[in-house]
Write an enzyme that holds these catalytic residues in place. Sequence first.
Site, PDB file in Angstrom:
ATOM      1  N   GLY A   1       6.548   4.314  35.840  1.00 11.92           N
ATOM      2  CA  GLY A   1       6.473   5.369  36.833  1.00 11.92           C
ATOM      3  C   GLY A   1       6.695   6.751  36.287  1.00 11.92           C
ATOM      4  O   GLY A   1       6.515   7.042  35.095  1.00 11.92           O
TER       5      GLY A   1
ATOM      6  N   TYR B   1      17.290   2.316  30.217  1.00 12.15           N
ATOM      7  CA  TYR B   1      17.203   2.905  28.882  1.00 12.15           C
ATOM      8  C   TYR B   1      17.295   1.838  27.793  1.00 12.15           C
ATOM      9  O   TYR B   1      16.582   1.895  26.790  1.00 12.15           O
ATOM     10  CB  TYR B   1      18.285   3.967  28.683  1.00 12.15           C
ATOM     11  CG  TYR B   1      18.070   5.196  29.531  1.00 12.15           C
ATOM     12  CD1 TYR B   1      19.053   5.648  30.404  1.00 12.15           C
ATOM     13  CD2 TYR B   1      16.872   5.912  29.472  1.00 12.15           C
ATOM     14  CE1 TYR B   1      18.850   6.778  31.180  1.00 12.15           C
ATOM     15  CE2 TYR B   1      16.668   7.032  30.250  1.00 12.15           C
ATOM     16  CZ  TYR B   1      17.655   7.457  31.108  1.00 12.15           C
ATOM     17  OH  TYR B   1      17.461   8.571  31.885  1.00 12.15           O
TER      18      TYR B   1
END
Lengths: 170, 195
Positions: free
Chosen positions: B125, B161
Amino acid sequence: MSCFRIRPAEPQDCSEILRLIKELASYENMPNAVKITEKDLLEDGFGEHPFYHCLIAEVPKEGQAGSSCTVGYAMYYFTYDPWIGKLLYLEDFYVMEPYRGLGIGSEMLKRLSQIAIKTNCSCMHFLVVIWNKPSIEYYVRRGALDLSTEEGWHLFRFDKENLLRMASEE
Amino acid sequence: MECVVRPCRAEDCVEVMRMIRELAEFEKLPDQVQINDQVLREDGFANDPFYRCLVAEVPPEYRSRDGHTIVGYGLYFFTYSTWKGRNIYMEDLYIMPEFRGIDLEENRMNLGSPGICTPNYAGKGIGKKLMSKIAEIGVENRCIEMKFVVLDWNQAAIDFYQSQGAVDLTAAEGWHFFHFKGDALVRLAQGQTGL
């Protein structure tokens, strides 16, 4: 009269700065970790848009009037916190062992703080490895706060391989 | 859904400031925001800017419920490692909640209701697009690494992450962030040692 002088680094200081960087890496048990060269330091610190600034500590060379030795350095740059604005970030701070206890470190921190305040920075940030107890005590004694412990901030890193991968993704 | 990631312009600072405040709310620290859009503009658009910023912008037909078309930002700057040289530091990465989880590749959007998030599309995204652009800028400027911080309770961000290959250096190597702030900084500047 103090026996040392603190001044902003000049291009010709880069070889001495690199020597001290390597000494600090040895102290941190990572002598082979230093990959940058004198040329990198010159280009990155004294080009059109410097990536860093540096203060140098020097003492007079014995028996050679007008000559001096570089015995310490503090490398810093400016960073940004979107909540409070400009910050001064202390990247490296080192005084050669035979020259400790003369007040060089305190004077460096004083100069750095003055630079921070003059530039309208809200604080000075830096990293310390948690096992480095002497350094932590040195900083905490002077009023520093451990944000990782107090507020839970963790430092993360993407290495070069991941950086290249992310950069090439659409 | 189209989403353009582009450099922030001076006039975008009002929108970026809005989202900075939203992120502070999310991090449960809203009272700590002390700057405003004017300071942001001065510091980001001076001769030697103190930060750089990218914004994510959607076309008007996909505007947010409150009518915003700037729906995310990535604020970064260059730092330096005495061991490795140039680094890029990602200070803030924020997407408005209603624009998270959108799969830009498959363009899965309910066109009748702009901004509906679809689940299970992490990594495809707007956040990923912003982060990729920052990485690209890092590579273009010969940076060796990208660094950033995450709060230890923000498990969603940590998971994201780490899924992208990031390493937690605080956990792995013991790096802790310290600061001198306020009175402590002033005392240091005056040469006062000790508390």
